[in-house]
Design a protein around this motif. Structure first.
Motif, mmCIF file in Angstrom:
data_model
loop_
_atom_site.group_PDB
_atom_site.id
_atom_site.type_symbol
_atom_site.label_atom_id
_atom_site.label_comp_id
_atom_site.label_asym_id
_atom_site.label_seq_id
_atom_site.Cartn_x
_atom_site.Cartn_y
_atom_site.Cartn_z
ATOM 1 N N ILE A 47 31.869 -11.575 -54.809
ATOM 2 C CA ILE A 47 33.217 -12.042 -55.145
ATOM 3 C C ILE A 47 34.178 -10.865 -55.192
ATOM 4 N N ALA A 48 33.718 -9.752 -55.800
ATOM 5 C CA ALA A 48 34.586 -8.578 -55.956
ATOM 6 C C ALA A 48 34.957 -7.947 -54.627
ATOM 7 N N LEU A 49 34.168 -8.161 -53.594
ATOM 8 C CA LEU A 49 34.498 -7.601 -52.282
ATOM 9 C C LEU A 49 35.830 -8.133 -51.758
ATOM 10 N N GLU A 50 36.137 -9.387 -52.083
ATOM 11 C CA GLU A 50 37.386 -9.987 -51.618
ATOM 12 C C GLU A 50 38.402 -10.166 -52.731
ATOM 13 N N HIS A 51 37.904 -10.391 -53.954
ATOM 14 C CA HIS A 51 38.808 -10.635 -55.087
ATOM 15 C C HIS A 51 38.351 -9.804 -56.288
ATOM 16 N N PRO A 52 38.664 -8.507 -56.309
ATOM 17 C CA PRO A 52 38.205 -7.650 -57.416
ATOM 18 C C PRO A 52 38.641 -8.142 -58.788
ATOM 19 N N ASP A 53 39.787 -8.828 -58.839
ATOM 20 C CA ASP A 53 40.291 -9.301 -60.123
ATOM 21 C C ASP A 53 39.457 -10.447 -60.690
ATOM 22 N N ARG A 54 38.527 -11.009 -59.914
ATOM 23 C CA ARG A 54 37.706 -12.134 -60.376
ATOM 24 C C ARG A 54 36.276 -11.701 -60.709
ATOM 25 N N LEU A 55 36.019 -10.398 -60.708
ATOM 26 C CA LEU A 55 34.670 -9.901 -60.991
ATOM 27 C C LEU A 55 34.186 -10.348 -62.360
ATOM 28 N N TYR A 56 35.100 -10.424 -63.329
ATOM 29 C CA TYR A 56 34.729 -10.811 -64.694
ATOM 30 C C TYR A 56 35.268 -12.178 -65.067
ATOM 31 N N ASP A 57 35.497 -12.995 -64.050
ATOM 32 C CA ASP A 57 35.832 -14.401 -64.247
ATOM 33 C C ASP A 57 34.512 -15.161 -64.371
ATOM 34 N N PHE A 58 34.110 -15.450 -65.593
ATOM 35 C CA PHE A 58 32.796 -16.046 -65.836
ATOM 36 C C PHE A 58 32.609 -17.349 -65.070
ATOM 37 N N ALA A 59 33.658 -18.180 -65.043
ATOM 38 C CA ALA A 59 33.554 -19.477 -64.379
ATOM 39 C C ALA A 59 33.385 -19.298 -62.870
ATOM 40 N N ALA A 60 34.133 -18.368 -62.282
ATOM 41 C CA ALA A 60 34.068 -18.162 -60.836
ATOM 42 C C ALA A 60 32.703 -17.622 -60.422
ATOM 43 N N VAL A 61 32.180 -16.671 -61.178
ATOM 44 C CA VAL A 61 30.876 -16.098 -60.848
ATOM 45 C C VAL A 61 29.785 -17.150 -61.015
ATOM 46 N N THR A 62 29.874 -17.960 -62.058
ATOM 47 C CA THR A 62 28.883 -19.018 -62.258
ATOM 48 C C THR A 62 28.943 -20.049 -61.139
ATOM 49 N N GLN A 63 30.143 -20.436 -60.755
ATOM 50 C CA GLN A 63 30.295 -21.432 -59.691
ATOM 51 C C GLN A 63 29.710 -20.926 -58.371
ATOM 52 N N SER A 64 29.838 -19.630 -58.118
ATOM 53 C CA SER A 64 29.337 -19.083 -56.860
ATOM 54 C C SER A 64 27.817 -19.093 -56.779
ATOM 55 N N GLN A 65 27.143 -19.380 -57.905
ATOM 56 C CA GLN A 65 25.676 -19.437 -57.929
ATOM 57 C C GLN A 65 25.135 -20.857 -57.823
ATOM 58 N N GLN A 66 26.024 -21.836 -57.730
ATOM 59 C CA GLN A 66 25.577 -23.220 -57.738
ATOM 60 C C GLN A 66 24.795 -23.608 -56.487
ATOM 61 N N TRP A 67 24.921 -22.843 -55.414
ATOM 62 C CA TRP A 67 24.161 -23.149 -54.206
ATOM 63 C C TRP A 67 22.658 -23.063 -54.464
ATOM 64 N N LEU A 68 22.274 -22.263 -55.484
ATOM 65 C CA LEU A 68 20.859 -22.122 -55.814
ATOM 66 C C LEU A 68 20.502 -22.814 -57.131
ATOM 67 N N LEU A 69 21.416 -22.745 -58.101
ATOM 68 C CA LEU A 69 21.125 -23.272 -59.429
ATOM 69 C C LEU A 69 21.517 -24.728 -59.591
#
Length: 372
Positions: A47-69
């Motif tokens: 996520i930080a590669l394209e949107h560094p400001d979202r690195l510590y966005d808990f919801a965004a990081v969690t959502q990006s893991q839904q493909w596996l979880l």
């Protein structure tokens, strides 16, 4: 008598560890995918590669893991400093399973290579590899192999001060909370070139992270720390796995002035532990245990997999060639490993394992030595 008891005791511990490991593997495969902690790291950095400001966005990081979880999973944030995100970048450039396998193989090789320097022979390495916290760290993709290998090598390489300092600087860039007392430890040993190299390396990594992610990543990380602490404190499942003294007290409902006094006592004990160990003729394994053990005394929350960082030191003492206290250290390793079912009181274990008078003679006397 001792020569007959030792192989029996080792065989019993090997068998117990195998049994625990098998149950652990079956339980984890049933409820979650392999590499679940590494997934949060990999996802956050991507996520930080394209949107560094979202690195510590808990919801965004969690959502990006839904493909596996899958949907509805617990919050799984990225909580390492931006300096760690920079060092994780190579793994974020490839697919998850490739990144996870590469990370575990590379860091596991580093970990075992460092452990072999203080524990030559097959038995200590087998004992180490079977220790449940070590197996847990590999299954979930934690950083214990990486931190343990880097710090142990740094403590061994007294004749390579710049290299040793660079290794410590890199380790601190990943998990500064576990290495908060390394400047004191190096100063006590008079390893000034190592200390300077550590700060220089850490500074360069931080500057690199500023260039890659900007100042907002660092302010975002500082703002995320109290949010993550609340997240852990409010999750009963996570709190059952906390192995720090402060975390154990929080779990028991201790708060206010009593908790503050306990935290101050833990800090004083940690400083005293490092002071005594690094002022005496102690081995690299003893120094590893004291340094990381002090970090575990100070940090409020740490999980069972952190025990894997100090496991090489205890495993090396549990299969000695000339120390009659081998059984004591074998029991200490057993107690530390059995924190997996949820024992959260680490304070007593750290004291009994790390006390320099108990640990016995150093592998390489170094009192009064200074680095080359």
């Amino acid at each position: 008598m001792e020569s007959k008891i030792r192989p029996i005791a080792l065989a019993a511990v090997f068998a117990l560890f195998l049994w625990i490991d098998l149950r652990l593997i079956l339980a984890m495969v049933e409820v979650q995918p392999l590499g679940i902690d590494f997934l949060a790291i990999w996802s956050g950095v991507r996520i930080a590669l394209e949107h560094p400001d979202r690195l510590y966005d808990f919801a965004a990081v969690t959502q990006s893991q839904q493909w596996l979880l899958g949907e509805g999973s617990k919050v799984r944030p990225f909580v390492y400093p931006p300096s760690a995100a920079l060092l994780f970048l190579p793994f974020a450039l490839v697919g998850f399973w490739t990144a996870f396998a590469g990370f575990i193989l590379l860091t596991g090789a580093l970990y075992l290579a460092a452990a072999r320097r203080i524990a030559p022979g097959i038995a200590p390495l087998v004992l180490l590899a079977l220790a449940p916290p070590v197996v847990l760290s590999g299954l979930i993709g934690q950083l214990s192999f990486l931190i343990g290998g880097l710090v142990l090598l740094a403590l061994i390489l007294r004749d390579r001060p710049v290299v040793a300092g660079a290794l410590l600087g890199i380790a601190a860039a990943f998990k500064p909370q576990l290495l908060v007392l390394f400047p004191l430890a190096l100063a006590l040993e008079g390893r000034w070139r190592t200390l300077a190299a550590a700060f220089a390396t850490g500074g360069l990594v931080c500057l690199g992270s500023l260039a890659a992610f900007g100042v907002s990543a660092w302010t975002g990380w500082l703002a995320a720390l109290p949010r993550f602490a609340r997240l852990v404190a409010d999750d009963a499942d996570l709190m059952r796995n906390v192995v720090t003294p402060v975390g154990a007290l929080v779990r028991l409902g201790v708060g206010g002035p009593a908790l503050a006094v306990a935290q101050a006592a833990c800090v004083a004990l940690a400083v005293g532990l490092v002071w005594r160990t690094f002022r005496r003729a102690s081995s690299p394994g003893q120094r590893l245990a004291a340094l990381i053990g002090a970090g575990l005394l100070i940090t409020p929350y740490a999980m069972q997999y952190e025990i894997a960082v100090i496991a090489p030191a205890v495993a090396a003492l549990a299969v000695p060639t000339g120390d009659r206290r081998w059984l004591y250290h074998l029991l200490a390793l057993l107690l530390l490993s059995l924190t997996l079912p949820g024992l959260a009181i680490l304070l007593g274990l750290l004291v009994c394992v790390l006390a320099p008078d108990v640990l016995g003679r150093s592998e390489r006397p170094q009192l009064g030595e200074r680095e080359a």
